[in-house]
Design a protein around this motif. Structure first.
Motif, PDB file in Angstrom:
ATOM      1  N   GLN A   1       0.844  -1.187   0.000  1.00 41.33           N
ATOM      2  CA  GLN A   1       0.000   0.000   0.000  1.00 41.33           C
ATOM      3  C   GLN A   1       0.886   1.247   0.000  1.00 41.33           C
ATOM      4  O   GLN A   1       1.937   1.277   0.614  1.00 41.33           O
ATOM      5  N   GLN A   2       0.437   2.266  -0.769  1.00 37.84           N
ATOM      6  CA  GLN A   2       1.225   3.476  -0.884  1.00 37.84           C
ATOM      7  C   GLN A   2       0.832   4.406   0.244  1.00 37.84           C
ATOM      8  O   GLN A   2      -0.210   5.063   0.183  1.00 37.84           O
ATOM      9  N   GLN A   3       1.673   4.503   1.264  1.00 40.13           N
ATOM     10  CA  GLN A   3       1.328   5.341   2.401  1.00 40.13           C
ATOM     11  C   GLN A   3       1.631   6.809   2.149  1.00 40.13           C
ATOM     12  O   GLN A   3       1.080   7.680   2.816  1.00 40.13           O
ATOM     13  N   VAL A   4       2.530   7.053   1.214  1.00 37.34           N
ATOM     14  CA  VAL A   4       2.896   8.420   0.851  1.00 37.34           C
ATOM     15  C   VAL A   4       2.763   8.543  -0.661  1.00 37.34           C
ATOM     16  O   VAL A   4       3.354   7.775  -1.404  1.00 37.34           O
ATOM     17  N   ARG A   5       1.952   9.492  -1.095  1.00 40.07           N
ATOM     18  CA  ARG A   5       1.732   9.709  -2.526  1.00 40.07           C
ATOM     19  C   ARG A   5       2.472  10.961  -2.974  1.00 40.07           C
ATOM     20  O   ARG A   5       2.436  11.983  -2.281  1.00 40.07           O
ATOM     21  N   GLN A   6       3.079  10.875  -4.139  1.00 38.69           N
ATOM     22  CA  GLN A   6       3.917  11.972  -4.615  1.00 38.69           C
ATOM     23  C   GLN A   6       3.558  12.303  -6.052  1.00 38.69           C
ATOM     24  O   GLN A   6       3.284  11.421  -6.864  1.00 38.69           O
ATOM     25  N   SER A   7       3.572  13.603  -6.359  1.00 34.96           N
ATOM     26  CA  SER A   7       3.306  14.048  -7.725  1.00 34.96           C
ATOM     27  C   SER A   7       4.039  15.349  -7.998  1.00 34.96           C
ATOM     28  O   SER A   7       4.375  16.087  -7.052  1.00 34.96           O
ATOM     29  N   PRO A   8       4.308  15.676  -9.249  1.00 34.58           N
ATOM     30  CA  PRO A   8       4.133  14.813 -10.413  1.00 34.58           C
ATOM     31  C   PRO A   8       5.224  13.759 -10.482  1.00 34.58           C
ATOM     32  O   PRO A   8       6.185  13.802  -9.719  1.00 34.58           O
ATOM     33  N   GLN A   9       5.083  12.828 -11.380  1.00 33.36           N
ATOM     34  CA  GLN A   9       6.102  11.799 -11.570  1.00 33.36           C
ATOM     35  C   GLN A   9       7.350  12.420 -12.184  1.00 33.36           C
ATOM     36  O   GLN A   9       8.470  12.021 -11.868  1.00 33.36           O
ATOM     37  N   SER A  10       7.161  13.384 -13.079  1.00 31.08           N
ATOM     38  CA  SER A  10       8.290  14.097 -13.653  1.00 31.08           C
ATOM     39  C   SER A  10       7.909  15.561 -13.832  1.00 31.08           C
ATOM     40  O   SER A  10       6.729  15.894 -13.982  1.00 31.08           O
ATOM     41  N   LEU A  11       8.926  16.408 -13.804  1.00 27.55           N
ATOM     42  CA  LEU A  11       8.699  17.848 -13.869  1.00 27.55           C
ATOM     43  C   LEU A  11       9.872  18.498 -14.579  1.00 27.55           C
ATOM     44  O   LEU A  11      11.027  18.193 -14.257  1.00 27.55           O
ATOM     45  N   ALA A  19      10.376  25.284  -8.864  1.00 22.77           N
ATOM     46  CA  ALA A  19       9.828  23.936  -9.033  1.00 22.77           C
ATOM     47  C   ALA A  19       9.027  23.576  -7.789  1.00 22.77           C
ATOM     48  O   ALA A  19       9.471  23.831  -6.662  1.00 22.77           O
ATOM     49  N   ILE A  20       7.867  22.987  -7.993  1.00 24.39           N
ATOM     50  CA  ILE A  20       7.000  22.612  -6.871  1.00 24.39           C
ATOM     51  C   ILE A  20       6.697  21.124  -6.944  1.00 24.39           C
ATOM     52  O   ILE A  20       6.143  20.644  -7.942  1.00 24.39           O
ATOM     53  N   LEU A  21       7.063  20.400  -5.901  1.00 24.69           N
ATOM     54  CA  LEU A  21       6.860  18.966  -5.814  1.00 24.69           C
ATOM     55  C   LEU A  21       5.901  18.710  -4.657  1.00 24.69           C
ATOM     56  O   LEU A  21       6.058  19.296  -3.581  1.00 24.69           O
ATOM     57  N   ASN A  22       4.951  17.815  -4.879  1.00 23.41           N
ATOM     58  CA  ASN A  22       3.873  17.624  -3.918  1.00 23.41           C
ATOM     59  C   ASN A  22       3.816  16.208  -3.340  1.00 23.41           C
ATOM     60  O   ASN A  22       4.102  15.240  -4.038  1.00 23.41           O
ATOM     61  N   CYS A  23       3.410  16.141  -2.076  1.00 28.00           N
ATOM     62  CA  CYS A  23       3.221  14.849  -1.419  1.00 28.00           C
ATOM     63  C   CYS A  23       2.013  14.899  -0.493  1.00 28.00           C
ATOM     64  O   CYS A  23       1.658  15.967   0.019  1.00 28.00           O
ATOM     65  N   SER A  24       1.406  13.742  -0.294  1.00 28.87           N
ATOM     66  CA  SER A  24       0.311  13.619   0.657  1.00 28.87           C
ATOM     67  C   SER A  24       0.457  12.296   1.392  1.00 28.87           C
ATOM     68  O   SER A  24       1.149  11.395   0.935  1.00 28.87           O
ATOM     69  N   TYR A  25      -0.180  12.200   2.549  1.00 27.02           N
ATOM     70  CA  TYR A  25      -0.079  10.984   3.350  1.00 27.02           C
ATOM     71  C   TYR A  25      -1.411  10.689   4.009  1.00 27.02           C
ATOM     72  O   TYR A  25      -2.302  11.535   4.064  1.00 27.02           O
ATOM     73  N   GLU A  26      -1.539   9.464   4.508  1.00 28.68           N
ATOM     74  CA  GLU A  26      -2.796   9.039   5.120  1.00 28.68           C
ATOM     75  C   GLU A  26      -2.683   8.894   6.641  1.00 28.68           C
ATOM     76  O   GLU A  26      -3.595   9.222   7.365  1.00 28.68           O
ATOM     77  N   ASP A  27      -1.548   8.388   7.095  1.00 24.68           N
ATOM     78  CA  ASP A  27      -1.393   8.040   8.499  1.00 24.68           C
ATOM     79  C   ASP A  27      -1.202   9.290   9.349  1.00 24.68           C
ATOM     80  O   ASP A  27      -0.176   9.963   9.263  1.00 24.68           O
ATOM     81  N   SER A  28      -2.177   9.588  10.200  1.00 23.17           N
ATOM     82  CA  SER A  28      -2.113  10.804  11.005  1.00 23.17           C
ATOM     83  C   SER A  28      -1.058  10.734  12.111  1.00 23.17           C
ATOM     84  O   SER A  28      -0.786  11.737  12.769  1.00 23.17           O
ATOM     85  N   THR A  29      -0.477   9.564  12.329  1.00 24.29           N
ATOM     86  CA  THR A  29       0.592   9.459  13.332  1.00 24.29           C
ATOM     87  C   THR A  29       1.939   9.900  12.778  1.00 24.29           C
ATOM     88  O   THR A  29       2.883  10.090  13.542  1.00 24.29           O
ATOM     89  N   PHE A  30       2.052  10.063  11.473  1.00 22.81           N
ATOM     90  CA  PHE A  30       3.301  10.551  10.892  1.00 22.81           C
ATOM     91  C   PHE A  30       3.600  11.939  11.433  1.00 22.81           C
ATOM     92  O   PHE A  30       2.728  12.810  11.467  1.00 22.81           O
ATOM     93  N   ASN A  98       8.469   3.688  13.587  1.00 26.72           N
ATOM     94  CA  ASN A  98       8.344   2.944  12.343  1.00 26.72           C
ATOM     95  C   ASN A  98       9.328   3.497  11.317  1.00 26.72           C
ATOM     96  O   ASN A  98       9.844   4.602  11.450  1.00 26.72           O
ATOM     97  N   ALA A  99       9.620   2.688  10.325  1.00 31.59           N
ATOM     98  CA  ALA A  99      10.595   3.087   9.318  1.00 31.59           C
ATOM     99  C   ALA A  99       9.984   4.113   8.370  1.00 31.59           C
ATOM    100  O   ALA A  99       8.778   4.076   8.099  1.00 31.59           O
ATOM    101  N   PRO A 100      10.782   5.050   7.852  1.00 28.46           N
ATOM    102  CA  PRO A 100      10.254   6.024   6.896  1.00 28.46           C
ATOM    103  C   PRO A 100       9.660   5.339   5.678  1.00 28.46           C
ATOM    104  O   PRO A 100      10.210   4.376   5.153  1.00 28.46           O
ATOM    105  N   ARG A 101       8.511   5.853   5.265  1.00 31.50           N
ATOM    106  CA  ARG A 101       7.889   5.413   4.015  1.00 31.50           C
ATOM    107  C   ARG A 101       8.097   6.506   2.981  1.00 31.50           C
ATOM    108  O   ARG A 101       7.904   7.695   3.287  1.00 31.50           O
ATOM    109  N   PHE A 102       8.478   6.094   1.768  1.00 31.24           N
ATOM    110  CA  PHE A 102       8.816   7.049   0.730  1.00 31.24           C
ATOM    111  C   PHE A 102       7.739   7.114  -0.345  1.00 31.24           C
ATOM    112  O   PHE A 102       7.038   6.132  -0.599  1.00 31.24           O
TER     113      PHE A 102
END
Lengths: 112, 114
Positions: A1-11, A19-30, A98-102
């Motif tokens: 499961q992708q716990q951290v989502r990143q976009s765009p794939q290329s820029l 340059a603006i790179l974006n990320c989002s996450y689900e786990d509120s404990t991060f 917990n270990a970092p999720r990328f």
């Protein structure tokens, strides 16, 4: 499961642009959000990181903006240089050890 | 300080063969991580150890993947019955702690399964 989502794939940006790179996450404990960069043929290395006690972290031309309510964070690279061309990975981890999720990475190309 | 050392740098195996990857963390680092890097998935977490004890292996494909850390100076990742989809760069990293600590990555082992 992708716990951290990143976009765009290329820029691709021109030299001098931001340059603006974006990320989002689900786990509120991060509670720790680093960005790593990886140059061709090299391993990932820490660039900058933020803890959510603040919503902004600056280091020279690199700035992280953090939005806890929306669970999003972004990396802004001001005055982009050709030498910034690399793959950038966002990550997230929690203090319960917990270990970092990328994220999947953003390949940035800066054209002169 | 030589950094995190991974061997071999490249490994080619035939389908169904076994592959063992080695990692020597930075001396004094208590946490060791294994990640798999592919173009599609990016940096995919596999497993990690703290003070040599396995803490989280939730990213490890079941049955064929195993990891050990018999002493503080090295860890191994073993893949049995390798499959073409196992082809990737396997990265080992170490850090002083776990959360909120910088990960120092090795150069990686590029595994190619023919």
């Amino acid at each position: 499961q992708q716990q951290v989502r990143q976009s765009p794939q290329s820029l691709t940006v021109w030299e001098g642009e931001t340059a603006i790179l974006n990320c989002s996450y689900e786990d509120s404990t991060f509670d720790y959000f680093p960005w790593y960069h990886q140059f061709p043929g090299e391993s990932p290395a820490l660039l900058i990181a933020i803890r959510p006690v603040s919503n902004k972290k600056e280091d020279g031309r690199f700035t992280i903006f953090f939005n806890k309510r929306e669970k999003k964070f972004s990396l802004h690279i001001a005055d982009s240089q050709p030498g910034d061309s690399a793959t950038y990975f966002c990550a997230a981890s929690a203090t319960n050890n917990n270990a970092p999720r990328f994220g999947a990475g953003t390949k940035l190309s800066v054209k002169p | 300080n030589a950094g995190v050392i991974q061997t071999p740098r490249h490994k080619v195996t035939g389908k169904g063969q076994e592959a063992t990857l080695w990692c020597e963390p930075i001396s004094g680092h208590s946490a060791v991580f294994w990640y798999r890097q592919t173009i599609v998935q990016g940096l995919e977490f596999l497993t990690y150890f703290r003070n040599q004890a396995p803490i989280d292996d939730s990213g490890m494909p079941k049955e064929r993947f195993s990891a050990q850390m018999p002493n503080q100076s090295h860890s191994t990742l073993k893949i049995q019955s390798t499959q073409p989809q196992d082809s990737a760069v396997y990265l080992c990293a170490s850090s002083l702690g776990v959360s909120q600590n910088t990960l120092y990555f090795g150069a990686g082992t590029r595994l190619s399964v023919l």
